[in-house]
Design a protein around this motif. Structure first.
Motif, short mmCIF file in Angstrom:
data_model
loop_
_atom_site.label_atom_id
_atom_site.label_comp_id
_atom_site.label_asym_id
_atom_site.label_seq_id
_atom_site.Cartn_x
_atom_site.Cartn_y
_atom_site.Cartn_z
N ALA A 159 0.82 -1.22 0.00
CA ALA A 159 0.00 0.00 0.00
C ALA A 159 0.85 1.26 0.00
N GLY A 160 2.16 1.09 -0.05
CA GLY A 160 3.05 2.25 -0.06
C GLY A 160 3.23 2.88 1.30
N LYS A 161 3.16 2.06 2.36
CA LYS A 161 3.28 2.55 3.73
C LYS A 161 4.47 1.89 4.41
N THR B 117 -1.08 11.89 -2.71
CA THR B 117 -1.23 10.46 -2.99
C THR B 117 -1.84 10.24 -4.37
N GLY B 118 -1.42 9.15 -5.00
CA GLY B 118 -1.97 8.77 -6.29
C GLY B 118 -1.18 9.24 -7.49
N LYS C 45 10.21 1.21 -5.01
CA LYS C 45 9.12 1.68 -4.16
C LYS C 45 9.46 2.94 -3.36
N LYS D 197 2.16 3.99 -7.51
CA LYS D 197 1.52 5.28 -7.26
C LYS D 197 2.02 5.82 -5.92
N GLN E 101 2.25 7.22 -2.34
CA GLN E 101 1.30 7.08 -1.22
C GLN E 101 1.79 7.72 0.07
N SER E 102 3.08 7.81 0.27
CA SER E 102 3.60 8.34 1.54
C SER E 102 4.74 9.31 1.27
N PHE F 277 6.05 4.48 -2.89
CA PHE F 277 5.07 4.07 -3.89
C PHE F 277 4.46 2.72 -3.51
N ASP F 278 3.21 2.53 -3.93
CA ASP F 278 2.55 1.25 -3.66
C ASP F 278 2.90 0.24 -4.76
#
Length: 266
Positions: free
Chosen positions: A32-34, A64-65, A88, A117, A119-120, A112-113
């Motif tokens: 999830a990019g976390k 994000t995105g 990532k 994309k 995300q963080s 990136f996720d």
């Protein structure tokens, strides 16, 4: 034939190694990019170890995105040799000009996720974009004087009693160490009369006190005067102008002298 076979095998192996290197994540980024622990690389290992001045308007658009192409358009290529495909995390070294024209350098990370994309987003230090706060000035002394004991009603000229009080104040100040000190003289009036004129009167009274302090040896450069007029009343006394109302409003007619230490908090 054998040579071609071995060459093809070596190419496959190197491709696998390269792919695994590209998908490696030092910050343990999930799909999830976390991450719970963003790891920033040593700045000395950067391709551009001097960093760059980022466009703040572009940086504010990071969200994000975003695709890698969109991130690239906004803030450029990463400053570390991290690759592009399946990577990532991208890392940057950004410089920011401060209000005093000094330059602050921070690291910036984008995660990136699994669909690549953004995300963080992280800064090191985390408070990189926070504006530096001015050190608080510690109040060394606060003194309040009744304006009626210093001036006649609606006058900015010191009375004989006012002269004596300010003269004593000057002696008290000179007995103290005024190095790194700032003297703030603030005048206040009641609500009687025109607000603009009250503002002018309160400032003129503060200036009269400053002038006498300066004549008695207090450096003019450390004295600041303020006139707040009737903007900060202590009491509220309804009714039109009358002796009773004027007497009721007496606490609002005042002068304050504050001595503050400008080195406090440094």
């Amino acid at each position: 034939m054998k040579y071609a076979k071995y060459a093809r095998l070596a190419l496959i192996i190197s491709g696998v190694v390269l792919l695994s290197a590209c998908t490696r994540s030092v910050s343990n980024v999930d799909s999830a990019g976390k991450t719970e622990n963003p790891v920033f690389p040593d700045a000395s290992h950067a391709v551009r170890d001097e960093g760059s001045f980022v466009n703040l308007d572009n940086l504010k658009q990071m969200r994000t995105g975003l695709t890698k192409a969109e991130v690239y358009e906004l803030i450029g290529t990463p400053h570390f040799n991290e690759g592009v495909f399946r990577v990532k995390e991208w890392d940057y070294i950004f410089k920011f000009t401060q209000p005093d024209n000094s330059v602050r350098t921070c690291q910036y990370k984008v995660l990136f996720d699994s669909e690549m994309k953004a995300q963080s987003f992280f800064f090191a230090p985390a408070n990189c974009l926070e504006k530096p706060t001015a050190p608080a000035m510690k109040q060394a002394m606060h003194k309040e004087l009744n304006a009626e004991s210093l001036f006649a009603f609606s006058s900015a000229s010191l009375s004989s009693e006012g002269y004596a009080q300010v003269n004593q104040l000057a002696e008290d100040l000179k007995s103290d160490n005024l190095e790194n000190k700032h003297v703030v003289i603030t005048g206040y009036t009641d609500r009687i009369g025109n607000p603009a004129q009250n503002m002018q009167l309160s400032l003129a009274r503060a200036e009269s006190v400053k002038q006498l302090l300066t004549e008695k040896g207090i450096p003019s450069s450390i004295i600041e005067t303020r006139g707040l007029g009737d903007s900060a009343p202590r009491v509220m006394c309804p009714g039109k102008k009358s002796p009773a109302v004027i007497d009721c409003l007496a606490p609002n007619r005042r002068m304050t002298i504050d001595i503050v230490d400008i080195t406090a908090g440094k």
